[in-house]
Scaffold this active site. Structure first.
Site: not given
Lengths: 600, 821
Positions: A70, A203, A414
């Site tokens: 990503h 995350e 994140h």
């Protein structure tokens, strides 16, 4: 003091532009090198000047690790390696290495297409950057150099996504990247062994959410698509070339097959072929179901999904079109959207997040009259649906992973500050470990106690055994010796051997202490009183009265002298070697209490 | 400010002030601030605030700490700073005690939000923006802000700490602005209070025993000398240099890296170019006291300076050479070439560094090699430049890395063990070896260089990155080899080397790694480009399989490799090297290649090979390649027909480039440069009808017209330029024949309208050239060109759109928030 330092340059209390610097036992590693899709200037990349001020990048950084393809995790990579000047190794898994350049190229094309940007990385730069990549297999321990090793674990999320363990000596950090703890239609769930790292960097996108079953969302999606085409409408699904698009393609393909539908489905980018090639190539990375059925039928060979031609958009009748880019901010998807927006029978389904400044963001925020170029207004009558298919671990999943890895400490990245704070407390309560959530630019320093292997010389061991003390594996033992640190190795040897090896002469070091006693007798008599007192007190020790009047207890020497100014006071000089430090201190303390009254 | 934005602003301010309304996208506030900065650059901030009272209300609102999110607070601090940068607006905000509330000790600093780094960052950035005028200076001094900035230098956030240092320099420069400083006057009481305070703080920090504080002081000074070049900086250095020199007496020297930066910053300042100020002495001392790794950057920086004493340059160069000298000394039994070891004494620290650990050894060598590489091309690099010894050293390092060196001492043996297989050092050494090709090297060393390069190219242990660098270095050495006239084209080594190189190249073209195949192709293309005409090269190439293998790579599974193979084959074909394939088995190799390229263009699933093909075709058209020259028109028509169907807009743009070249060849160069003075009107040559017919071929114009309405902006832009060129060039022909109301014209205009609406069908048919030209003239191409020059999403990116988006997101935020990819 050995320590682990973590500084997020991106993804510290935010989502987007992941870039985390980790320093572990003197090794510097960059975890992810992402970009922010919401900016059009330098702010889209992490601010690397904080690393470049440490000297040449390639000298400072030992490696870069990319968790998955990503763009918020790898989008700044060509900029970092080809424009900022990093020339060292970049590690990622094989599927990420294959897919990453496609998405980078896709993004480059969109950026240049929109703006005609000149100050952007080129195709050649993407290629040169990808040539610096070293691809790794799951569970393969890769030696970056003699001291630093890394190991990848399956993370779910997207094809090729991995969590990485970074290890230097006995110290280790695990970085999760993005991960998913529940299997989905084409990928399995993340897994890690009980590696007990010093630090787990995880995350926390859905830090406070318990997500509903993905099946429900899939059912909902299929229902909406089906209803629209049934009533003769067209469905537009803006996607990025690779990733979620494939998941949705499998979904529709299976549904079309089951329902025996004839309405055409198109994929606009011409990338299906390549994407499918990679999914086939990396079949082991997909979930068990796909692997099992692969023998009978390859899930990525779509019967119903055809390549799109620009002329098809004008065809009458229902159809489903996957078109890039995913946020309706340029190119094909935007063009189709403009054509179809005016008809209420049509539908656009946004399967992912859209940044501000895109048409996707506008329609998702409910705006229905969009200003277009030349003061034209586009009235959006088509239905607009948002469906999140992003595959992140929810709060339960994150806790599950922490439980699996059993880290000493946890650090959240994140995610949003508020949600992180909630999860932080939960982790600290449940696992009794410290949890950190640094903002971008903030450094978290964690002291570690590394175990350092020390070799023991055979001579020293033999000597210990001669004393009848056999070593036991599970019982710690006190052992005296000299630690020799040479050529990055540690050895415990006898002091004689150390002296010999290092060519040094032996020196005797004695500690001396004066103890004042109130005693009017002569020095010799005082010494005798000391002797008698010690003889009676220290029954297990060898106490001697020497001809010169001094007293010894083992190696400890006690002499009595007259006080120069006060004839009623005697001074006891007590001296001992460092080996008898314990006894020496004890004797001094004992003598300071005074001598017992002599029988008169 | 745009009236529509002004209308939306109160609602937005109300949203920002409402703590229950989180801001949608983390980029929105940044973009909003960008917009305010732009607005205040163009108009009066005071007027802006007076016309939009909601802004002051927002700033007042954030003074109630319980009501504001840290992000909005940070934004407001920065916004207030932006407004207060103009002195009248500053006074206006001061009247309401707004600035004191926001930036004073009683304000933000005491709130819980101060613990959030974004707020501290906003506070500093706000102050940096407002510190533009004397009133701001008084404010900074009176509000106690400077003391807070001092403490923020040690902030746990890198961003805040760095911004604090920058702000101190900014304030120092502002307070010294316009101050007349006597050259040798001591700072004392003559300097403004604010400046004195900052300098006092720096002095105190330099005296500190805590390394972080010393680092902070050194960083502030580095930025000061880097940015400010007024005479007062010289006085400042005179005052502070003794304290800096004192740092060298400590053991270990604190903040070595920052110290190096400071010394170089001072040395580079134009203020010090003529004066000595004891600087060189300090630099020399620092060079001798720092470890080799720390001293390296200072040595390199010193050697890059224009004015610097020769003795210091010698010392600095010695430091850079020392690691290589150690390597040479450790590995050679015989005395080495002169030049490298002369005068480089006291290398024990370097030997220690090289032997202390594997990573220290690799680190020092990589750093040294990179520094020498940087120094090599500089015009004022040290002279004499020990080219031979450097070559010898770098070849030795490469041999140590691949295990082929024979160490001559125990140190050499240890180096051998340390460096064996060290990819990091291999990469750095190959880079430097490549750079050394740009210099005159002794002929006797060249065979050694080629031998080591061949070893690396052959070795199965060479990693793809190492191989790429080995190819690059080889190319450098081959291209820089002296050519000697005579029976052979090259010097004596090259033909031999080429004989050995081609088998290796063949092997690499068959590598299982795409990176290696691609690097090999790139190398082969470059070599052919430069040496395609040389007999030795042609002979080696003809006796190899390389062209055949390259042709096979046109069908490689990896698209990057296919694209490189296209370029390589085109290169071979352009130089007649491809004709070797036109053997009895391949009588029409050239034609076959054209067909193969066309096939790639129409069938390859990926953009890179297709783009490579169009680029090659364009080049062939430019160069008048035999295949193209046979029937240029047919060639261009075929290519454009395929290109027009391509989904990749870059292929379509390159197709337009091909069309442009075609038109230019028919019509001559594009029009006059707009900046040249127009010459008196000269009659333009009349276009011959047959040329006109060629230009107005339907396939060409249909392609261009369709491209004009392409959804991808660069395509439309390119098409617009092309049509403008055509229109201008055919202008003399206009009016000679009346087109009237030809049916062709109507149908063409109808087709154009449909294309503009995004419909694809409806071909152009076969209209008359005159009708084509009439349509061309009827289009407002200039207007279109202007519109296309803007970013395709300029509407979505406009401030008005931003405000609308922020307002629209308010109620639906919960639903979509915190999602990502």
């Amino acid at each position: 003091m050995p320590e682990i330092r973590v500084t997020p340059l991106g993804a510290g209390q935010d989502v987007g532009r992941s870039c985390i610097l980790v320093s572990i036992a003197g090794k510097n590693v960059m975890l992810d090198c992402g970009m922010h899709m919401g900016f059009n200037d330098d702010r889209r990349f992490p601010d690397f000047s904080y690393i470049t001020q440490n000297g040449r990048l390639t000298d400072f950084l030992d490696c870069v690790i990319i968790s998955h393809f990503h763009l918020d995790h790898c989008g700044a990579l060509p900029y970092f390696s080809e424009m900022v000047g990093y020339d060292g190794p970049i590690y990622m898994t094989h599927p990420t290495q294959a897919i990453c350049p496609i998405l980078l190229e896709d993004y480059r094309k969109i950026a240049v297409d929109k703006k005609g940007e000149a100050n952007f990385f080129t195709s050649q730069m993407i290629k040169d950057c990808m040539k610096k990549v070293v691809a790794v297999h799951l569970h393969q321990t890769v030696q970056v150099d003699d001291e630093l090793e890394i190991k990848a674990y399956y993370a779910g999320h997207v094809l090729g996504a991995a969590m990485f363990q970074i290890k230097v000596g006995s110290e280790s950090v695990v970085y999760t990247g993005d991960y998913n703890m529940t299997p989905d239609r084409h990928l399995g769930a993340a897994w890690i062994d009980k590696c007990r790292p010093n630090l787990l960097i995880t995350e926390s996108t859905y830090a406070t959410t318990i997500r509903d079953s993905k099946r429900c969302r899939e059912r909902d999606f299929l229902k909406k698509v089906h209803e629209t085409v049934e009533r003769g409408g067209k469905v537009l699904i803006p996607v990025f070339a690779l990733g979620r698009a494939q998941e949705l393609c499998i979904l529709l393909e299976t549904f079309w097959e089951r329902m025996n539908l004839k309405v055409p489905i198109y994929f606009s980018t011409g990338l299906t072929e390549k994407a499918n090639h990679y999914y086939k190539l990396f079949i082991t990375w997909t979930n068990q179901k796909i692997r099992k059925t692969f023998v009978q039928r390859n899930m990525f060979e779509f019967k119903h999904i055809k390549a799109f031609d620009r002329a098809f958009a004008d065809n009458p009748g229902p159809m489903v079109v996957f078109a890039t880019p995913g946020m309706l901010h340029a190119g094909q998807s935007l063009q189709i959207f403009r054509k179809w927006a005016g008809n209420e029978k049509n539908m656009v389904i946004m399967p992912g997040y859209c940044v501000q400044g895109t048409v996707g963001h506008k329609i998702l925020s409910g705006q229905r009259k969009l200003e277009m170029e030349g003061r034209q207004v586009l009235e959006v009558k088509m239905q607009v649906e948002y469906m999140s298919f992003s595959a992140h671990a929810d709060a339960k999943g994150i806790m599950q992973l922490v439980g699996q890895a059993e880290p000493e400490r946890v650090l959240l990245v994140h995610g949003e500050a508020k949600k992180m704070e909630f999860l932080r407390q939960k982790i600290e309560q449940e696992f009794r470990v410290s949890c950190y959530m640094p903002a971008n630019g903030e450094t978290v320093t964690l002291p570690t106690s590394p175990s350092i292997p020390v070799g023991i010389s055979l001579g020293l061991l033999k000597r210990e055994m001669a004393q009848g003390l056999l070593p036991e594996a599970k019982k710690p033992r006190l052992l005296h010796g000299t630690l020799v640190m040479k050529d990055s190795s540690f050895r415990l040897v006898s002091s004689e051997q150390a002296l010999k090896e290092l060519g040094l002469a032996e020196h005797q070091l004695r500690f001396t202490c004066r103890v004042h006693l109130q005693d009017t007798r002569k020095e010799q008599e005082t010494a005798l009183r000391v002797y008698s007192h010690l003889k009676s007190t220290l029954k297990d020790h060898c106490v001697q009265h020497l001809p010169d009047g001094s007293v010894t207890v083992e190696s400890i020497l006690i002499q009595a002298a007259a006080h120069s100014e006060d004839p009623g006071t005697k001074v006891l000089l007590v001296s001992w070697t460092y080996q008898d430090e314990e006894l020496g201190s004890f004797l001094t303390a004992l003598l300071k209490k005074g001598l017992p009254q002599a029988p008169s | 400010m745009d009236p529509e934005c002004s209308r939306l602003l109160p609602a937005l301010c109300a949203v920002l002030a409402d703590p229950r309304q989180p801001v949608a996208d983390d980029t929105c506030l940044e973009k909003l601030l960008d917009w305010f900065k732009k607005v205040t650059e163009a108009e009066s901030s005071l007027l802006l605030l007076q016309e939009n009272p909601c802004l002051v209300e927002l700033l007042s609102h954030v003074l109630r700490p319980q009501d504001v999110s840290p992000r909005v607070l940070s934004f407001s601090l920065r916004l207030a700073g932006t407004f207060a940068a103009q002195e009248d607006c500053f006074q206006y905000l001061q009247q309401g005690d707004l600035l004191l509330g926001l930036f004073g000790e009683a304000g933000t600093l005491g709130w819980a939000a101060w613990n959030v780094p974004t707020v501290r960052s906003g506070w500093i950035q706000g102050l940096s923006s407002l510190a533009q005028h004397p009133s701001a200076l008084h404010f900074l001094a009176d509000s106690g802000a400077v003391d807070t900035v001092f403490s923020l230098q040690g902030d746990p956030s890198l961003f805040v700490a760095s911004a604090a240092s920058q702000l101190l320099v900014h304030i120092l420069a502002l307070s010294m602005h316009g101050e007349a400083v006597e050259h040798h006057s001591p700072q004392g009481s003559a300097w403004p209070t604010c400046a004195q305070k900052i300098v006092g703080h720096v002095e105190e920090s330099l005296r500190s025993t805590a390394a972080p504080q010393v680092t902070q002081a050194l960083n502030v000074l580095t930025t000061t000398f880097g940015r400010c070049h007024s005479p007062w900086t010289e006085v400042l250095w005179e005052q502070l240099s003794p304290l800096v020199a004192c740092l060298l007496e400590r053991d270990p020297i604190p903040a070595g890296h920052s110290l190096v930066d400071l010394l170089l910053s001072v040395a580079r300042s134009p203020v010090f170019s003529s004066a000595d100020c004891g600087l060189w002495e300090t630099v020399a001392q620092t060079l001798s006291r720092l470890s080799p790794t720390q001293a390296g950057p200072l040595a390199l920086g010193t050697l890059k300076l224009q004015h610097c004493p020769q003795a210091l340059r010698t010392q600095a160069f010695g430091i850079l050479l020392q690691p290589l000298a150690c390597v040479l000394k450790a590995t050679t039994q015989a005395p080495t070439s002169p030049g490298l070891l002369d005068g480089t004494l006291g290398g024990s620290m370097t030997v220690d560094a090289l032997l202390s650990s594997k990573s220290a050894c690799a680190g020092l060598l990589c750093q040294t090699l990179a520094q020498l590489e940087e120094l090599h091309p500089l015009p004022h690099r040290p002279s004499p430049w020990p080219q031979a010894s450097l070559l010898e050293a770098v070849v030795t390092i490469l041999q140590l890395c691949d295990g082929s060196a024979a160490p001559g001492s125990s140190v050499g043996g240890r180096l051998c063990g340390t460096l064996a297989g060290c990819v990091r050092v291999q990469r750095a050494a190959l880079d430097f070896l490549g750079t050394l090709s740009q210099g005159t090297s002794p002929q006797e060393l060249v065979p050694q260089v080629f031998a080591v390069l061949l070893e690396y190219l052959e070795s199965p242990d060479s990693s793809p990155t190492v191989l790429k660098k080995a190819f690059q270095a080889t190319l450098g050495w081959l291209l820089s080899s002296p050519k000697t006239p005579g029976c052979s084209d090259f010097g004596p080594h090259i033909p031999l080397f080429l004989g050995e190189l081609f088998p290796v190249l063949q092997k690499r073209l068959c590598s299982p790694c795409w990176e290696v195949r691609d690097s090999a192709l790139e190398f082969f293309t470059n070599l052919s480009r430069h040496w395609g005409g040389q007999a030795d090269f042609r002979q080696a190439l003809f006796s190899s399989e390389a062209p055949t293998l390259t042709q096979q790579l046109l069908r490689d599974p990896e698209s990057y490799v296919r694209a490189s193979a296209v370029t390589a084959m085109a290169q071979l074909s352009s130089q007649g090297l491809h004709a070797t394939l036109a053997s009895p088995e391949h009588p029409e190799a050239e034609q076959g290649l054209l067909r193969e390229f066309l096939n790639i263009l129409s069938a390859d699933s990926e953009g890179f090979p297709r783009r490579a093909v169009v680029q090659v075709f364009t080049q062939w058209l430019r160069d008048g390649h035999a295949e193209v020259a046979r029937d240029t028109e047919q060639f261009v028509a075929t290519v454009l027909q395929v290109v027009s169907q391509d989904l990749d807009w870059e292929v379509r743009v390159q197709g337009l480039e091909l069309a442009q070249v075609f038109l230019t060849q028919k019509l001559g160069q594009p029009g006059h440069c707009p900046y040249t003075v127009a010459l008196p009107e000269a009659p333009l040559p009349r276009l011959r009808p047959e040329v006109l017919r060629t230009l107005c071929q339907p396939w060409l114009l249909e392609f261009a017209f369709r491209a004009l309405f392409d959804c991808d902006r660069p395509v439309a832009q390119k098409a617009c330029n092309l049509l403008l060129f055509l229109r201008d060039k055919t202008a003399p022909y206009a009016g000679t024949q009346e087109t009237g109301d030809s049916p062709h014209l109507d149908s063409m205009e109808a087709a154009l309208q449909r294309w503009q609406a995004g419909e694809q069908g409806q071909p152009l048919g076969d209209p008359e050239p005159e009708a084509m030209l009439a349509v061309l003239r009827s289009l407002d191409l200039e207007g279109l060109q202007g519109r296309l020059a803007e970013s395709s999403d300029h509407v979505e990116k406009s401030p008005q759109s931003l405000l609308q988006d922020m307002l629209a997101t308010v109620d639906i935020l919960e639903e979509n928030e915190a999602d990502c990819y």
